[in-house]
Design an enzyme around this catalytic site. Structure first.
Site, short mmCIF file in Angstrom:
data_model
loop_
_atom_site.label_atom_id
_atom_site.label_comp_id
_atom_site.label_asym_id
_atom_site.label_seq_id
_atom_site.Cartn_x
_atom_site.Cartn_y
_atom_site.Cartn_z
N THR A 1 -6.80 -35.88 3.98
CA THR A 1 -7.55 -37.13 4.33
C THR A 1 -6.72 -38.14 3.56
O THR A 1 -6.39 -39.16 4.21
CB THR A 1 -9.04 -37.12 4.07
OG1 THR A 1 -9.69 -36.13 5.20
CG2 THR A 1 -9.60 -38.37 4.35
N ASN B 1 -5.93 -34.84 -2.15
CA ASN B 1 -7.20 -35.56 -2.45
C ASN B 1 -7.92 -35.58 -3.68
O ASN B 1 -8.46 -36.53 -4.06
CB ASN B 1 -8.47 -34.85 -1.30
CG ASN B 1 -8.43 -35.26 -0.11
OD1 ASN B 1 -7.69 -35.91 0.47
ND2 ASN B 1 -9.19 -34.26 0.97
N TYR C 1 -17.01 -47.61 0.02
CA TYR C 1 -17.30 -46.45 0.67
C TYR C 1 -18.59 -46.20 0.73
O TYR C 1 -19.08 -45.76 -0.38
CB TYR C 1 -16.44 -45.43 0.58
CG TYR C 1 -16.40 -44.33 1.70
CD1 TYR C 1 -16.09 -44.64 3.02
CD2 TYR C 1 -16.97 -43.22 1.35
CE1 TYR C 1 -16.13 -43.82 3.86
CE2 TYR C 1 -17.02 -42.03 2.26
CZ TYR C 1 -16.77 -42.54 3.62
OH TYR C 1 -16.92 -41.49 4.66
N ASP D 1 -14.41 -34.98 11.55
CA ASP D 1 -13.98 -34.16 10.22
C ASP D 1 -15.13 -33.33 9.78
O ASP D 1 -14.67 -31.99 9.75
CB ASP D 1 -13.54 -35.11 9.34
CG ASP D 1 -12.81 -34.31 8.02
OD1 ASP D 1 -12.13 -33.76 8.35
OD2 ASP D 1 -13.63 -34.07 7.05
N HIS E 1 -15.19 -29.26 10.37
CA HIS E 1 -15.02 -28.37 9.10
C HIS E 1 -16.23 -27.27 9.33
O HIS E 1 -16.21 -26.22 9.20
CB HIS E 1 -15.42 -29.00 7.77
CG HIS E 1 -14.22 -29.70 7.18
ND1 HIS E 1 -13.02 -29.05 6.95
CD2 HIS E 1 -13.72 -30.92 7.18
CE1 HIS E 1 -12.29 -29.75 6.31
NE2 HIS E 1 -12.68 -31.08 6.51
N ASP F 1 -6.12 -39.13 11.04
CA ASP F 1 -5.32 -38.59 9.82
C ASP F 1 -4.73 -37.19 10.01
O ASP F 1 -3.66 -36.83 9.26
CB ASP F 1 -6.17 -38.72 8.46
CG ASP F 1 -7.47 -38.05 8.68
OD1 ASP F 1 -7.74 -37.65 9.61
OD2 ASP F 1 -8.23 -37.89 7.47
N HIS F 2 -5.37 -36.36 10.79
CA HIS F 2 -4.99 -34.98 10.95
C HIS F 2 -5.53 -34.36 11.88
O HIS F 2 -6.72 -35.05 12.47
CB HIS F 2 -4.89 -34.10 9.49
CG HIS F 2 -6.30 -34.43 8.81
ND1 HIS F 2 -7.30 -33.70 9.61
CD2 HIS F 2 -6.82 -35.02 8.08
CE1 HIS F 2 -8.55 -34.15 8.92
NE2 HIS F 2 -8.30 -34.87 8.03
N HIS G 1 -8.06 -28.28 7.72
CA HIS G 1 -6.83 -28.71 7.75
C HIS G 1 -6.03 -29.10 6.56
O HIS G 1 -6.69 -28.72 5.33
CB HIS G 1 -6.88 -30.25 8.37
CG HIS G 1 -7.81 -31.11 7.62
ND1 HIS G 1 -7.38 -32.13 6.78
CD2 HIS G 1 -9.30 -31.23 7.66
CE1 HIS G 1 -8.76 -32.33 6.19
NE2 HIS G 1 -9.79 -32.11 6.45
P1 AMP Z 1 -11.14 -34.11 3.53
O1 AMP Z 1 -11.85 -33.62 4.88
O2 AMP Z 1 -11.50 -33.18 2.42
O3 AMP Z 1 -9.73 -34.12 3.71
O4 AMP Z 1 -12.07 -35.39 3.39
C1 AMP Z 1 -12.66 -36.00 4.36
C2 AMP Z 1 -13.91 -36.78 3.35
O5 AMP Z 1 -13.00 -38.00 2.78
C3 AMP Z 1 -14.84 -37.49 4.37
O6 AMP Z 1 -16.00 -36.66 4.87
C4 AMP Z 1 -15.18 -38.73 3.30
O7 AMP Z 1 -16.62 -38.31 2.78
C5 AMP Z 1 -14.27 -38.94 2.57
N1 AMP Z 1 -13.70 -40.23 2.66
C6 AMP Z 1 -13.13 -40.85 3.77
N2 AMP Z 1 -12.89 -42.01 3.34
C7 AMP Z 1 -13.31 -42.19 2.23
C8 AMP Z 1 -12.90 -43.38 1.19
N3 AMP Z 1 -12.62 -44.55 1.63
N4 AMP Z 1 -13.78 -43.42 -0.11
C9 AMP Z 1 -14.31 -42.33 -0.60
N5 AMP Z 1 -14.37 -41.17 0.32
C10 AMP Z 1 -13.91 -41.18 1.52
ZN ZN Z 2 -9.42 -36.21 7.23
ZN ZN Z 3 -11.48 -32.81 6.45
#
Ligand code: AMP
Ligand code: ZN
Ligand code: ZN
Length: 409
Positions: A75, A96, A160, A196, A200, A243-244, A344
């Site tokens: 993400t 991340n 956020y 997302d 998951h 994003d993916h 992902h």
């Molecule tokens: P991931 O699936 O681990 O790659 O990340 C997804 C998560 O990123 C989402 O569930 C959100 O909680 C978090 N996320 C997305 N945008 C933001 C942001 N601007 N600030 C903080 N967390 C975010």
């Molecule tokens: Zn994502």
């Molecule tokens: Zn994710």
């Protein structure tokens, strides 16, 4: 000069002033641009008959077969690639969660002080480029949009809040668009996590993900309705990206990497589709050879030997050893609990990791479909639409995407 001629001259002068008046009092408005991210929305989710509003965008704008993310297909790395036009190794958000081995500082997704600290972000986000060149910008969430340094965040931004209702975000954007000229943003980002989270939790083929897909499409419809109500629908460029993608995972496809690292001291970056290992400096070579012998459903590379098409060597925070899992496999250094049904972060060339791209509005061709686009090319595309100068150190290229614009033919 006779009287008649004199009168005609005065009349001409008066008319010219009258014609130029609206431009002086009300400067010509740039078409608005709204960039929307549906997190984890796989390219083929639009083929399930659940997305009438995205279908409408395809009919009236541009649809790409898919949008290729950068590596790793996570993400934060990819949201930053979209807004900077750079591979992750160049914009610096390489994962991340990142450890800086030199200062010992840590960057963690959603962690406030770190996410706002400009030192992690080495690319220039589109809102910085636009702001510097006179375009007003706003963000209803986007990774990297909360950087503390005044000139590095959008003019307007929100901190956020994962649980903030989607409706509130959309209504907020509609309110911004009604601000007076001079305050009103021309470029806006919006973010939704729904696909997302359910991807998951339940996997990309579940009824739950289908509900998430339909819900996000409904939100797009709400945005359309809001824009129509304020009479700004026709003049707005709307781009929906993700994003993916997402792929199915399972407990039977897990590799316990720690078993190959017994008696070693090491630091770990990540879990699942990719793991970075930082052994003690003097042990790197030996640990690499030990892991190499165990390669089964994963590959191990020294940072400098990661295949060039991943663009994942050129950053000092990338750990010395990178383990890349085979599609659907999970790499871990501890027992896994509740691993979920989808993930992902895998090879960004694999179609399951590919995202979605739809664009509609005055800048775009109508009813035009194209092949796979690259998410790093979106930054130069937006620069072209706003007629601003992009940064010269980007990886994205206008010549791979510019043909979707109406003016380019
Ligand atoms: P991931 O699936 O681990 O790659 O990340 C997804 C998560 O990123 C989402 O569930 C959100 O909680 C978090 N996320 C997305 N945008 C933001 C942001 N601007 N600030 C903080 N967390 C975010
Ligand atoms: Zn994502
Ligand atoms: Zn994710």
């Amino acid at each position: 000069m006779n009287n008649r001629c004199h009168m005609a001259k005065i009349k001409f002068l008066f008319l010219s002033i009258l014609i130029s008046l609206p431009h002086t009092l009300f400067p010509a408005e740039k078409p608005t641009f709204i960039l929307i991210s549906f997190d984890g929305f796989r390219w083929d989710y639009t083929e399930r008959g659940l997305t009438p509003n995205l279908d409408f965008m395809a009919q009236n704008g541009v649809k790409a077969s898919s949008l290729k993310p950068t590596y790793p297909s996570k993400t934060f790395p990819n949201h930053l690639s979209i807004v900077t036009g750079m591979h992750t190794e160049n914009h610096g958000i390489i994962y991340n969660d990142i450890n800086d081995p030199f200062s010992g500082k840590e960057y963690r997704i959603g962690s406030d002080p770190a996410n706002r600290d400009s030192r992690w972000y080495q690319g220039e986000a589109i809102w910085e480029t636009l702001r510097r060149q006179g375009v007003r910008t706003a963000s209803y969430f986007w990774p990297g949009s909360e950087i503390e340094m005044a000139e590095r965040h959008p003019d307007i931004f929100e901190h956020y809040d994962h649980n903030l209702p989607y409706e509130t975000r959309i209504d907020g954007v509609i309110e911004w668009l009604q601000l007076p000229v001079g305050t009103r943003p021309d470029f806006i980002t919006l973010y939704f996590h729904e696909t997302d989270s359910y991807g998951h939790g339940f996997g990309p083929a579940s009824p739950q993900i289908n509900r998430a897909i339909a819900r996000l499409d409904l939100m797009l419809g709400r945005l359309f309705t809001g824009l129509k109500k304020i009479d700004q629908f026709e003049q707005t460029n709307i781009v929906v990206v993700s994003d993916h993608g997402m792929t199915a995972i399972g407990e039977k496809r897990v590799v316990r990497v720690d078993k190959f690292l017994a008696d070693e001291k090491y630091e770990v970056m990540g879990y699942g589709p990719m793991i970075g290992i930082r052994p003690v400096e003097s042990r790197i070579e030996q640990v690499y050879h030990n892991l190499k012998k165990q390669e089964f459903h994963f590959k191990v590379y020294k940072r400098e030997d990661v295949p060039i098409w991943f663009h994942y060597s050129n950053h000092p925070f990338i750990p010395p050893l990178i383990l890349i899992a085979e599609m659907g496999w999970t790499l871990t250094t501890e027992p896994v609990r509740n691993m979920g049904k989808g993930n992902h972060g895998y090879d960004n060339h694999h179609l399951d990791m590919h995202a979605v791209f739809h664009a509609m509005g005055p800048a775009f061709k109508k009813g035009y479909t194209t092949g796979t686009l690259n998410n790093i090319d979106i930054y130069p595309l937006i620069c072209r639409i706003f007629e601003v100068m992009p940064r010269q150190n980007i990886d994205g290229r206008l010549d791979r995407i510019g043909f979707i614009l109406k003016e380019e033919n």
